[in-house]
Motif scaffolding. Structure first.
Motif, mmCIF file in Angstrom:
data_model
loop_
_atom_site.group_PDB
_atom_site.id
_atom_site.type_symbol
_atom_site.label_atom_id
_atom_site.label_comp_id
_atom_site.label_asym_id
_atom_site.label_seq_id
_atom_site.Cartn_x
_atom_site.Cartn_y
_atom_site.Cartn_z
ATOM 1 N N PHE A 198 6.424 16.471 0.107
ATOM 2 C CA PHE A 198 5.464 15.388 0.290
ATOM 3 C C PHE A 198 6.160 14.155 0.834
ATOM 4 O O PHE A 198 7.375 14.019 0.770
ATOM 5 C CB PHE A 198 4.699 15.052 -0.995
ATOM 6 N N VAL A 199 5.356 13.267 1.385
ATOM 7 C CA VAL A 199 5.811 11.956 1.857
ATOM 8 C C VAL A 199 4.976 10.916 1.133
ATOM 9 O O VAL A 199 3.748 11.026 1.075
ATOM 10 C CB VAL A 199 5.641 11.797 3.386
ATOM 11 N N GLU A 200 5.647 9.932 0.557
ATOM 12 C CA GLU A 200 4.938 8.766 0.025
ATOM 13 C C GLU A 200 5.118 7.669 1.054
ATOM 14 O O GLU A 200 6.237 7.275 1.363
ATOM 15 C CB GLU A 200 5.496 8.329 -1.326
ATOM 16 N N ASP A 201 4.023 7.230 1.613
ATOM 17 C CA ASP A 201 4.038 6.270 2.722
ATOM 18 C C ASP A 201 3.852 4.854 2.201
ATOM 19 O O ASP A 201 2.887 4.572 1.502
ATOM 20 C CB ASP A 201 2.922 6.640 3.695
ATOM 21 N N PHE B 297 4.211 13.065 9.059
ATOM 22 C CA PHE B 297 5.491 13.716 8.802
ATOM 23 C C PHE B 297 6.465 13.528 9.958
ATOM 24 O O PHE B 297 7.646 13.282 9.738
ATOM 25 C CB PHE B 297 5.263 15.191 8.490
ATOM 26 N N THR B 298 5.953 13.630 11.181
ATOM 27 C CA THR B 298 6.844 13.437 12.332
ATOM 28 C C THR B 298 7.330 11.996 12.401
ATOM 29 O O THR B 298 8.479 11.762 12.763
ATOM 30 C CB THR B 298 6.169 13.856 13.652
ATOM 31 N N THR C 19 0.490 0.156 7.979
ATOM 32 C CA THR C 19 -0.465 0.823 8.858
ATOM 33 C C THR C 19 -0.810 2.238 8.419
ATOM 34 O O THR C 19 -1.698 2.857 8.986
ATOM 35 C CB THR C 19 0.095 0.875 10.289
ATOM 36 N N GLY C 20 -0.081 2.762 7.421
ATOM 37 C CA GLY C 20 -0.356 4.095 6.928
ATOM 38 C C GLY C 20 0.044 5.192 7.893
ATOM 39 O O GLY C 20 -0.572 6.242 7.937
ATOM 40 N N ASN C 21 1.104 4.954 8.675
ATOM 41 C CA ASN C 21 1.501 5.933 9.686
ATOM 42 C C ASN C 21 2.731 6.760 9.313
ATOM 43 O O ASN C 21 3.235 7.520 10.122
ATOM 44 C CB ASN C 21 1.719 5.245 11.029
ATOM 45 N N GLY C 22 3.257 6.591 8.096
ATOM 46 C CA GLY C 22 4.398 7.388 7.657
ATOM 47 C C GLY C 22 5.754 6.856 8.057
ATOM 48 O O GLY C 22 6.773 7.475 7.780
ATOM 49 N N SER C 23 5.808 5.700 8.697
ATOM 50 C CA SER C 23 7.076 5.187 9.225
ATOM 51 C C SER C 23 7.966 4.534 8.176
ATOM 52 O O SER C 23 9.128 4.245 8.442
ATOM 53 C CB SER C 23 6.808 4.200 10.355
ATOM 54 N N SER C 24 7.454 4.293 6.993
ATOM 55 C CA SER C 24 8.232 3.673 5.926
ATOM 56 C C SER C 24 7.849 4.356 4.624
ATOM 57 O O SER C 24 6.662 4.522 4.339
ATOM 58 C CB SER C 24 7.914 2.176 5.844
ATOM 59 N N GLY C 25 8.852 4.758 3.852
ATOM 60 C CA GLY C 25 8.495 5.401 2.597
ATOM 61 C C GLY C 25 9.574 6.288 2.031
ATOM 62 O O GLY C 25 10.766 6.024 2.180
ATOM 63 N N PRO D 135 0.842 -1.188 0.000
ATOM 64 C CA PRO D 135 0.000 0.000 0.000
ATOM 65 C C PRO D 135 0.880 1.241 0.000
ATOM 66 O O PRO D 135 1.967 1.231 0.560
ATOM 67 C CB PRO D 135 -0.772 -0.123 1.314
ATOM 68 N N HIS D 136 0.459 2.275 -0.657
ATOM 69 C CA HIS D 136 1.188 3.532 -0.566
ATOM 70 C C HIS D 136 0.221 4.695 -0.686
ATOM 71 O O HIS D 136 -0.774 4.636 -1.375
ATOM 72 C CB HIS D 136 2.329 3.634 -1.581
ATOM 73 N N ARG D 137 0.557 5.727 0.055
ATOM 74 C CA ARG D 137 -0.273 6.921 0.119
ATOM 75 C C ARG D 137 0.637 8.137 0.010
ATOM 76 O O ARG D 137 1.772 8.091 0.451
ATOM 77 C CB ARG D 137 -1.009 6.968 1.453
ATOM 78 N N PHE D 138 0.126 9.222 -0.524
ATOM 79 C CA PHE D 138 0.873 10.469 -0.615
ATOM 80 C C PHE D 138 0.306 11.459 0.394
ATOM 81 O O PHE D 138 -0.905 11.656 0.451
ATOM 82 C CB PHE D 138 0.773 11.074 -2.025
#
Length: 95
Positions: free
Chosen positions: A40-43, A22-23, A47-53, A8-11
């Motif tokens: 931007f961050v591509e996650d 972001f944090t 879990t969709g929490n931004g920790s990988s991407g 899964p990936h989200r922007f």
């Protein structure tokens, strides 16, 4: 992972998503990034929490993959655009 499946990936863009994305990215793989520089961050996290991407800032970019290899290669993150002199690809991987 089954053939043809993808992670899964989200922007996330600042102002359009919760600050925690972001944090988490800064904490996990872009410790030298500043919140006000994020484009931007591509996650890629499950879990969709931004920790990988992947994170792009006004000064450079960072990924959790580079961060994992940081100790072995001595690479600091984010990688500054001004420091790039050459990018090449070997067997589908940027080197």
């Amino acid at each position: 992972m089954p053939k043809g499946a993808s992670l899964p990936h989200r922007f996330y863009k600042p102002g359009e998503a919760k600050e925690k994305y972001f944090t988490n990215a800064i904490k996990r793989y872009a410790p030298n990034a500043k919140m006000e520089e994020i484009i931007f961050v591509e996650d890629f996290s499950f879990t969709g929490n931004g920790s990988s991407g992947l994170m792009f800032t006004t000064e450079g970019f960072a990924t959790d993959e580079i961060r994992k290899d940081k100790r072995a290669r001595g690479i600091s993150t984010p990688i500054r655009y001004a420091d790039l002199t050459h990018i090449s690809r070997k067997s589908g991987t940027l080197v």
